[in-house]
Motif scaffolding. Structure first.
Motif, PDB file in Angstrom:
ATOM      1  N   VAL A 272       0.842  -1.201   0.000  1.00 60.14           N
ATOM      2  CA  VAL A 272       0.000   0.000   0.000  1.00 60.14           C
ATOM      3  C   VAL A 272       0.880   1.255   0.000  1.00 60.14           C
ATOM      4  O   VAL A 272       0.652   2.201  -0.767  1.00 60.14           O
ATOM      5  N   GLN A 273       1.915   1.243   0.839  1.00 66.16           N
ATOM      6  CA  GLN A 273       2.830   2.394   0.899  1.00 66.16           C
ATOM      7  C   GLN A 273       3.519   2.600  -0.453  1.00 66.16           C
ATOM      8  O   GLN A 273       3.775   3.728  -0.868  1.00 66.16           O
ATOM      9  N   ARG A 274       3.808   1.503  -1.149  1.00 67.12           N
ATOM     10  CA  ARG A 274       4.459   1.579  -2.468  1.00 67.12           C
ATOM     11  C   ARG A 274       3.530   2.227  -3.492  1.00 67.12           C
ATOM     12  O   ARG A 274       3.943   3.067  -4.290  1.00 67.12           O
ATOM     13  N   LEU A 275       2.247   1.817  -3.448  1.00 69.37           N
ATOM     14  CA  LEU A 275       1.287   2.412  -4.385  1.00 69.37           C
ATOM     15  C   LEU A 275       1.188   3.915  -4.126  1.00 69.37           C
ATOM     16  O   LEU A 275       1.169   4.721  -5.057  1.00 69.37           O
ATOM     17  N   GLU A 276       1.147   4.279  -2.838  1.00 73.05           N
ATOM     18  CA  GLU A 276       1.076   5.702  -2.487  1.00 73.05           C
ATOM     19  C   GLU A 276       2.311   6.443  -3.000  1.00 73.05           C
ATOM     20  O   GLU A 276       2.215   7.562  -3.493  1.00 73.05           O
ATOM     21  N   ALA A 277       3.479   5.798  -2.861  1.00 72.02           N
ATOM     22  CA  ALA A 277       4.718   6.451  -3.308  1.00 72.02           C
ATOM     23  C   ALA A 277       4.701   6.649  -4.823  1.00 72.02           C
ATOM     24  O   ALA A 277       5.141   7.682  -5.337  1.00 72.02           O
ATOM     25  N   PHE A 278       4.152   5.659  -5.554  1.00 74.69           N
ATOM     26  CA  PHE A 278       4.078   5.802  -7.011  1.00 74.69           C
ATOM     27  C   PHE A 278       3.116   6.947  -7.365  1.00 74.69           C
ATOM     28  O   PHE A 278       3.383   7.747  -8.272  1.00 74.69           O
ATOM     29  N   GLY A 279       2.013   7.031  -6.616  1.00 78.53           N
ATOM     30  CA  GLY A 279       1.062   8.138  -6.809  1.00 78.53           C
ATOM     31  C   GLY A 279       1.746   9.477  -6.555  1.00 78.53           C
ATOM     32  O   GLY A 279       1.612  10.423  -7.337  1.00 78.53           O
ATOM     33  N   GLU A 398      24.449  -1.407  -4.032  1.00 75.92           N
ATOM     34  CA  GLU A 398      24.446  -0.635  -5.278  1.00 75.92           C
ATOM     35  C   GLU A 398      23.044  -0.424  -5.839  1.00 75.92           C
ATOM     36  O   GLU A 398      22.864   0.184  -6.890  1.00 75.92           O
ATOM     37  N   ALA A 399      22.036  -0.936  -5.131  1.00 75.42           N
ATOM     38  CA  ALA A 399      20.656  -0.577  -5.494  1.00 75.42           C
ATOM     39  C   ALA A 399      20.405   0.847  -4.989  1.00 75.42           C
ATOM     40  O   ALA A 399      21.216   1.387  -4.232  1.00 75.42           O
ATOM     41  N   LEU A 400      19.287   1.452  -5.393  1.00 72.78           N
ATOM     42  CA  LEU A 400      18.916   2.733  -4.776  1.00 72.78           C
ATOM     43  C   LEU A 400      18.213   2.377  -3.472  1.00 72.78           C
ATOM     44  O   LEU A 400      17.099   1.835  -3.486  1.00 72.78           O
ATOM     45  N   ILE A 401      18.867   2.634  -2.366  1.00 75.77           N
ATOM     46  CA  ILE A 401      18.344   2.203  -1.067  1.00 75.77           C
ATOM     47  C   ILE A 401      17.427   3.293  -0.506  1.00 75.77           C
ATOM     48  O   ILE A 401      17.805   4.470  -0.448  1.00 75.77           O
ATOM     49  N   VAL A 402      16.222   2.870  -0.104  1.00 78.07           N
ATOM     50  CA  VAL A 402      15.237   3.859   0.369  1.00 78.07           C
ATOM     51  C   VAL A 402      14.628   3.434   1.703  1.00 78.07           C
ATOM     52  O   VAL A 402      14.656   2.267   2.083  1.00 78.07           O
ATOM     53  N   ASN A 403      14.048   4.430   2.371  1.00 76.78           N
ATOM     54  CA  ASN A 403      13.257   4.173   3.567  1.00 76.78           C
ATOM     55  C   ASN A 403      11.786   4.095   3.144  1.00 76.78           C
ATOM     56  O   ASN A 403      11.206   5.102   2.727  1.00 76.78           O
ATOM     57  N   PRO A 404      11.165   2.917   3.239  1.00 79.48           N
ATOM     58  CA  PRO A 404       9.802   2.765   2.701  1.00 79.48           C
ATOM     59  C   PRO A 404       8.758   3.571   3.474  1.00 79.48           C
ATOM     60  O   PRO A 404       7.638   3.758   2.995  1.00 79.48           O
ATOM     61  N   TYR A 405       9.129   4.042   4.667  1.00 70.51           N
ATOM     62  CA  TYR A 405       8.201   4.875   5.444  1.00 70.51           C
ATOM     63  C   TYR A 405       8.189   6.308   4.910  1.00 70.51           C
ATOM     64  O   TYR A 405       7.346   7.094   5.292  1.00 70.51           O
ATOM     65  N   ASP A 406       9.159   6.646   4.051  1.00 75.80           N
ATOM     66  CA  ASP A 406       9.279   8.003   3.533  1.00 75.80           C
ATOM     67  C   ASP A 406       8.777   8.021   2.083  1.00 75.80           C
ATOM     68  O   ASP A 406       9.524   7.764   1.135  1.00 75.80           O
ATOM     69  N   THR A 407       7.499   8.327   1.937  1.00 74.60           N
ATOM     70  CA  THR A 407       6.852   8.287   0.612  1.00 74.60           C
ATOM     71  C   THR A 407       7.591   9.189  -0.380  1.00 74.60           C
ATOM     72  O   THR A 407       7.800   8.821  -1.544  1.00 74.60           O
ATOM     73  N   HIS A 408       8.001  10.357   0.091  1.00 73.56           N
ATOM     74  CA  HIS A 408       8.680  11.313  -0.781  1.00 73.56           C
ATOM     75  C   HIS A 408      10.004  10.721  -1.287  1.00 73.56           C
ATOM     76  O   HIS A 408      10.317  10.808  -2.481  1.00 73.56           O
ATOM     77  N   GLU A 409      10.732  10.090  -0.365  1.00 72.23           N
ATOM     78  CA  GLU A 409      12.039   9.525  -0.755  1.00 72.23           C
ATOM     79  C   GLU A 409      11.863   8.416  -1.802  1.00 72.23           C
ATOM     80  O   GLU A 409      12.619   8.339  -2.777  1.00 72.23           O
ATOM     81  N   ALA A 411       9.345   8.102  -3.881  1.00 75.43           N
ATOM     82  CA  ALA A 411       8.897   8.748  -5.125  1.00 75.43           C
ATOM     83  C   ALA A 411      10.094   9.320  -5.888  1.00 75.43           C
ATOM     84  O   ALA A 411      10.213   9.152  -7.111  1.00 75.43           O
ATOM     85  N   GLU A 412      11.010   9.956  -5.166  1.00 76.17           N
ATOM     86  CA  GLU A 412      12.181  10.550  -5.831  1.00 76.17           C
ATOM     87  C   GLU A 412      13.130   9.470  -6.355  1.00 76.17           C
ATOM     88  O   GLU A 412      13.783   9.651  -7.382  1.00 76.17           O
ATOM     89  N   ALA A 413      13.203   8.348  -5.642  1.00 74.93           N
ATOM     90  CA  ALA A 413      14.063   7.255  -6.113  1.00 74.93           C
ATOM     91  C   ALA A 413      13.521   6.684  -7.425  1.00 74.93           C
ATOM     92  O   ALA A 413      14.293   6.309  -8.318  1.00 74.93           O
ATOM     93  N   ILE A 414      12.193   6.631  -7.559  1.00 72.26           N
ATOM     94  CA  ILE A 414      11.596   6.150  -8.824  1.00 72.26           C
ATOM     95  C   ILE A 414      12.019   7.090  -9.955  1.00 72.26           C
ATOM     96  O   ILE A 414      12.439   6.649 -11.034  1.00 72.26           O
ATOM     97  N   ARG A 415      11.946   8.376  -9.678  1.00 66.55           N
ATOM     98  CA  ARG A 415      12.333   9.387 -10.662  1.00 66.55           C
ATOM     99  C   ARG A 415      13.815   9.206 -11.061  1.00 66.55           C
ATOM    100  O   ARG A 415      14.162   9.168 -12.244  1.00 66.55           O
ATOM    101  N   THR A 416      14.668   9.070 -10.038  1.00 60.18           N
ATOM    102  CA  THR A 416      16.107   8.903 -10.286  1.00 60.18           C
ATOM    103  C   THR A 416      16.367   7.647 -11.117  1.00 60.18           C
ATOM    104  O   THR A 416      17.167   7.656 -12.051  1.00 60.18           O
ATOM    105  N   ALA A 417      15.673   6.566 -10.760  1.00 58.19           N
ATOM    106  CA  ALA A 417      15.889   5.292 -11.462  1.00 58.19           C
ATOM    107  C   ALA A 417      15.500   5.427 -12.933  1.00 58.19           C
ATOM    108  O   ALA A 417      16.228   4.967 -13.829  1.00 58.19           O
ATOM    109  N   LEU A 418      14.344   6.059 -13.185  1.00 58.73           N
ATOM    110  CA  LEU A 418      13.870   6.173 -14.566  1.00 58.73           C
ATOM    111  C   LEU A 418      14.789   7.049 -15.412  1.00 58.73           C
ATOM    112  O   LEU A 418      14.899   6.862 -16.624  1.00 58.73           O
TER     113      LEU A 418
END
Ligand code: ADQ
Length: 514
Positions: A272-279, A398-409, A411-418
């Protein structure tokens, strides 16, 4: 030596079944075939007949027993999955303890021990898997079994502060001293367990081995891996095959990029948190709208535990809301598919996805992260976004490591990855691939069995046999959680609202069928 594997669920392979790629079950089967052996556990059937059924496949015997409805309710759904699973994943708020469940849990472990004792031979090495079976070695020792016994814990192990909130946790932790070797996924888990043995049970330690009474137990981390080569081949083949989900995905997505999530539908996975982060990512970066979609594959598991039914409902609700808010007539931002796929199909999906979004709130290891890396095209690989709370993050830096509790972080990692340039994607992929390739599933199995067969078996417990749920004795320090462990265990009726029926319809593709 003959190998005896014990796990909650046992799936007997069909006589002519071709081994599925990768997977723990396959690796264990191969280890059993190498040494000759026995695989013992629950058949997955709930019924009145509880006799043992044995099936021979080559030099491996599969011995399974059914559970009664009451056993499934208390041992499997109750204590294992409503008490141990949440607390081991640091979810105190979801942890529900009932004494009747704990009694059922001990009861099944005792019954398994009784059945197993009859089948064990003097030179057998016994390897027990996962949290459903923590007290099994203590029960075997009570029956005079002196063989080497190892345990591997597939999920996280929390600190004593967290675990001691669970009634009878001190007693449960103490039972681990009956093993010669306890394997954890990460160093953090191993340290936490040693801390529990010391702080809750009064054990002594040199940092690697733990002494409790007259027994000595080695505690070590063994990060589990996958069959990288098999998975890589599947992914490469999926590109060539005509009618694969990969082709269909290509057709339905066109030029759009794909972000993928693959998990059992479980609250530990952070769906659920992942879907929110994508949103959030699409809200913050309107230029990306229409250019990328998230495919979340999440087959339901344990649907008759209420928290899982609630998660099922919530994921639909969040995906529906975001699609309605952000979607267009010709573009659906989020697709949630609640079914299991073949290994080949999964490998194809991973290969097609520019981003692998693996963001559990807490996870023992997380094999999806490793599968995603194994499936990539080395010449044009995707990017893994990985939660720091997955055991895999300890290896896959070497993955983009994120804190899943931080929706903003996230979301930005998705942007960076793309947006990541190809040269950086390749550099990161090569580093990640090297790690998973050099610590695959066969390495893991061999390393664990080597350690188990090497570890010195100390003198057996000198105390007279006693019930494992008795209060801790003979420790130099006062157990911190002793007050929680005192008192008689009495049965209590299951409160209204807990469903009793239905066999869990879990997928045979999943690791060890949790
Ligand atoms: P799980 O919680 O089940 O395992 P994970 O490690 O990710 O989690 O393994 C899931 C497996 O199921 C993967 O192999 C994945 O491919 C497969 N799977 C998931 N969704 C699927 C689908 N829709 N169709 C087909 N297959 C699917 C537990 C612990 C983990 C630990 C493993 C192994 O919770 O932390 O990594 O055990 O020790």
């Amino acid at each position: 030596m003959r190998l005896v594997v014990v796990s909650n669920r046992v799936t007997i392979p069909d006589r002519h079944e071709k081994a599925a790629a990768g997977g723990l079950a396959v690796a264990l089967r191969e280890a059993l075939e190498r040494h000759g052996g026995l695989w013992f556990g629950w058949s997955g059937v709930v019924g009145a007949a509880r006799q043992l059924r044995e099936t021979q496949r080559g030099n491996v015997t599969y011995a399974v027993t059914d559970l009664s409805e009451a056993e499934r309710e208390s041992y499997y759904l109750g204590f294992s999955n409503r008490a141990l699973w949440p607390i081991m994943h640091y979810r105190l708020g979801l942890t529900e303890f009932q004494r009747s469940d704990y009694i059922g849990y001990l009861g099944v472990n005792r019954r398994f021990a009784r059945e197993l004792t009859r089948m064990i031979q003097p030179d057998d090495v016994i390897w027990i898997h996962d949290y459903h079976l923590i007290p099994l070695a203590a029960e075997l020792r009570r029956r005079g079994v002196t063989n080497r016994i190892g345990y591997f814990h597939h999920i996280p192990w929390p600190s004593a502060d967290v675990l001691s909130a669970l009634p009878f946790s001190t007693t449960l932790v103490r039972t681990l001293a009956a093993y010669d070797l306890v394997g954890m996924q990460t160093e953090v888990d191993a340290r936490n367990l040693i801390g529990c043995l010391v702080d809750m049970c009064g054990a002594r330690t040199d940092g690697r081995r733990v002494r409790l009474g007259v027994r000595e137990t080695a505690v070590q981390s063994f990060p589990i891996g996958i069959d990288v080569e098999a998975f890589r081949r599947l992914a490469a083949a999926s590109v060539r095959q005509a009618a694969t989900p990969l082709r269909a995905t290509r057709e339905s997505l066109g030029e759009r990029k794909l972000v993928i999530g693959v998990d059992r539908l479980d609250y530990s996975k952070g769906i659920v948190q992942r879907l929110e982060a994508f949103g959030q990512f699409l809200q913050s970066h309107p230029d990306e709208r229409g250019r990328v979609s998230l495919l979340q594959i999440a087959p339901p598991s344990r649907s008759d535990v209420p928290e899982y039914a609630e998660l099922d409902r919530m994921s639909d609700e969040v995906a529906g809301r975001l699609n309605a808010q952000i979607g267009e007539f010709d573009w659906t931002p989020i697709r949630v598919v609640k079914k299991a796929y073949s290994r080949t199909a999964l490998a194809g999906f991973y290969r097609r996805a520019e981003v692998g979004l693996v963001t559990p709130m807490r996870d023992g290891m997380n094999l999806v992260a490793k599968e995603y890396v194994a499936a990539q095209n080395p010449a044009d690989p995707g990017v893994l976004v990985l939660s720091r709370f997955a055991g895999a993050a300890q290896q896959l830096g070497e993955a983009l490591i994120v804190n899943p509790y931080d929706t903003h972080e996230v979301a930005e990692a998705i942007r960076t990855a793309l947006a990541m340039p190809k040269s950086e994607r390749i550099r990161r992929f090569e580093a990640l691939y090297h790690v998973i390739e050099t610590s695959g599933i066969h390495w893991w199995t061999q390393r664990y069995l080597d350690a188990l067969t090497r570890s010195p078996v100390e003198a057996e417990i000198a105390e007279p046999p006693r019930k494992v749920d008795a209060p801790a004795r003979g420790t130099s320090r006062k157990p911190r959680a002793a007050v929680l462990d005192r008192g008689e265990v009495k049965g209590r009726p299951v409160p209204a609202g807990r469903k009793r029926n239905a066999v869990p319809a879990e997928s045979g593709h999943l690791t060890l069928v949790r």
